[in-house]
Motif scaffolding. Sequence first.
Motif, short mmCIF file in Angstrom:
data_model
loop_
_atom_site.label_atom_id
_atom_site.label_comp_id
_atom_site.label_asym_id
_atom_site.label_seq_id
_atom_site.Cartn_x
_atom_site.Cartn_y
_atom_site.Cartn_z
N LEU A 119 0.83 -1.20 0.00
CA LEU A 119 0.00 0.00 0.00
C LEU A 119 0.86 1.26 0.00
O LEU A 119 0.61 2.21 -0.74
CB LEU A 119 -0.94 -0.02 1.21
CG LEU A 119 -1.93 1.10 1.36
CD1 LEU A 119 -2.83 1.21 0.12
CD2 LEU A 119 -2.79 0.89 2.61
N GLU A 120 1.91 1.23 0.81
CA GLU A 120 2.82 2.37 0.89
C GLU A 120 3.51 2.62 -0.45
O GLU A 120 3.65 3.77 -0.87
CB GLU A 120 3.86 2.07 1.98
CG GLU A 120 4.70 3.22 2.40
CD GLU A 120 5.66 2.81 3.48
OE1 GLU A 120 6.87 2.76 3.19
OE2 GLU A 120 5.22 2.53 4.61
N SER A 121 3.92 1.55 -1.12
CA SER A 121 4.58 1.70 -2.42
C SER A 121 3.65 2.32 -3.45
O SER A 121 4.05 3.18 -4.23
CB SER A 121 5.09 0.35 -2.92
OG SER A 121 6.07 -0.15 -2.06
N GLY A 122 2.40 1.88 -3.46
CA GLY A 122 1.42 2.47 -4.37
C GLY A 122 1.22 3.95 -4.12
O GLY A 122 1.17 4.76 -5.06
N LEU A 123 1.13 4.32 -2.84
CA LEU A 123 0.96 5.74 -2.50
C LEU A 123 2.22 6.55 -2.85
O LEU A 123 2.12 7.70 -3.25
CB LEU A 123 0.63 5.88 -1.02
CG LEU A 123 -0.77 5.40 -0.61
CD1 LEU A 123 -0.93 5.41 0.90
CD2 LEU A 123 -1.85 6.25 -1.27
N LYS A 124 3.39 5.94 -2.69
CA LYS A 124 4.62 6.64 -3.06
C LYS A 124 4.69 6.89 -4.56
O LYS A 124 5.06 7.99 -4.99
CB LYS A 124 5.85 5.82 -2.63
CG LYS A 124 6.14 5.89 -1.15
CD LYS A 124 7.34 5.03 -0.81
CE LYS A 124 7.57 4.98 0.67
NZ LYS A 124 8.68 4.06 1.04
N VAL A 125 4.31 5.90 -5.35
CA VAL A 125 4.32 6.06 -6.81
C VAL A 125 3.34 7.17 -7.20
O VAL A 125 3.66 8.03 -8.04
CB VAL A 125 3.98 4.73 -7.51
CG1 VAL A 125 3.70 4.95 -8.98
CG2 VAL A 125 5.12 3.74 -7.33
N MET A 126 2.16 7.20 -6.59
CA MET A 126 1.18 8.25 -6.91
C MET A 126 1.70 9.61 -6.48
O MET A 126 1.50 10.60 -7.19
CB MET A 126 -0.16 7.93 -6.24
CG MET A 126 -0.84 6.75 -6.86
SD MET A 126 -2.53 6.38 -6.34
CE MET A 126 -2.76 7.09 -4.78
N ALA A 127 2.37 9.70 -5.33
CA ALA A 127 2.92 10.98 -4.86
C ALA A 127 4.04 11.45 -5.79
O ALA A 127 4.10 12.64 -6.14
CB ALA A 127 3.43 10.84 -3.43
N ILE A 128 4.91 10.53 -6.20
CA ILE A 128 5.99 10.91 -7.13
C ILE A 128 5.40 11.42 -8.45
O ILE A 128 5.85 12.42 -9.01
CB ILE A 128 6.94 9.72 -7.37
CG1 ILE A 128 7.75 9.43 -6.11
CG2 ILE A 128 7.86 9.99 -8.55
CD1 ILE A 128 8.56 8.14 -6.15
N ALA A 129 4.35 10.74 -8.93
CA ALA A 129 3.71 11.18 -10.17
C ALA A 129 3.11 12.58 -10.01
O ALA A 129 3.19 13.40 -10.93
CB ALA A 129 2.63 10.18 -10.57
N ALA A 130 2.55 12.86 -8.83
CA ALA A 130 1.98 14.19 -8.60
C ALA A 130 3.08 15.25 -8.51
O ALA A 130 2.91 16.38 -8.98
CB ALA A 130 1.16 14.19 -7.30
N PHE A 131 4.22 14.89 -7.92
CA PHE A 131 5.32 15.86 -7.79
C PHE A 131 5.94 16.18 -9.14
O PHE A 131 6.34 17.31 -9.39
CB PHE A 131 6.40 15.34 -6.84
CG PHE A 131 5.93 15.04 -5.44
CD1 PHE A 131 4.77 15.60 -4.93
CD2 PHE A 131 6.67 14.22 -4.61
CE1 PHE A 131 4.34 15.33 -3.65
CE2 PHE A 131 6.26 13.94 -3.33
CZ PHE A 131 5.09 14.50 -2.83
N VAL A 132 6.04 15.18 -9.99
CA VAL A 132 6.71 15.35 -11.29
C VAL A 132 5.84 16.18 -12.23
O VAL A 132 6.32 17.01 -12.98
CB VAL A 132 7.05 13.97 -11.91
CG1 VAL A 132 7.53 14.12 -13.35
CG2 VAL A 132 8.11 13.28 -11.08
N SER A 133 4.52 15.95 -12.19
CA SER A 133 3.64 16.66 -13.14
C SER A 133 3.37 18.08 -12.74
O SER A 133 3.66 18.57 -11.74
CB SER A 133 2.31 15.91 -13.26
OG SER A 133 1.63 15.89 -12.03
#
Length: 133
Positions: A119-133
């Motif tokens: 669950l944490e990994s999924g949230l990290k990937v979503m957060a990274i995607a939000a930071f990059v965009s």
Amino acid sequence: SSQLSSLPLQILLYVNGIYYIFYFLATLAMIIYKSQVFSYPDDLLAPDLAVLLLMGILEVPRLYLGFKGNLTEAEAPLGLSLGLTVGSVVLCVYLLLWQTYVLWADMLLNAVLLSAYGLESGLKVMAIAAFVS
């Protein structure tokens, strides 16, 4: 500017940090118990303890980088934390599958930890995607 850091990720990192303390102490107690009750081969006790200690050492920077990356909205620390999570998952799978003796309590503790990591990994990937965009 809008805030991009993830509150669910921050909460999960905090809860996972508290759970890991419980996990470490419970797993250590079970290894000690198994070494006393079962005929635990002496040459296999050290690797099981080493994996647990390595996992504990890896957990500190993993959580720190996760907190820092999420709060500062920086993808690099969050990405490093994600990479360390992969290492933690490998060590957790070792303790789940290849430990000398695996009790039902080991399976339960590791299943909860692996679920939290997923669950944490999924949230990290979503957060990274939000930071990059």
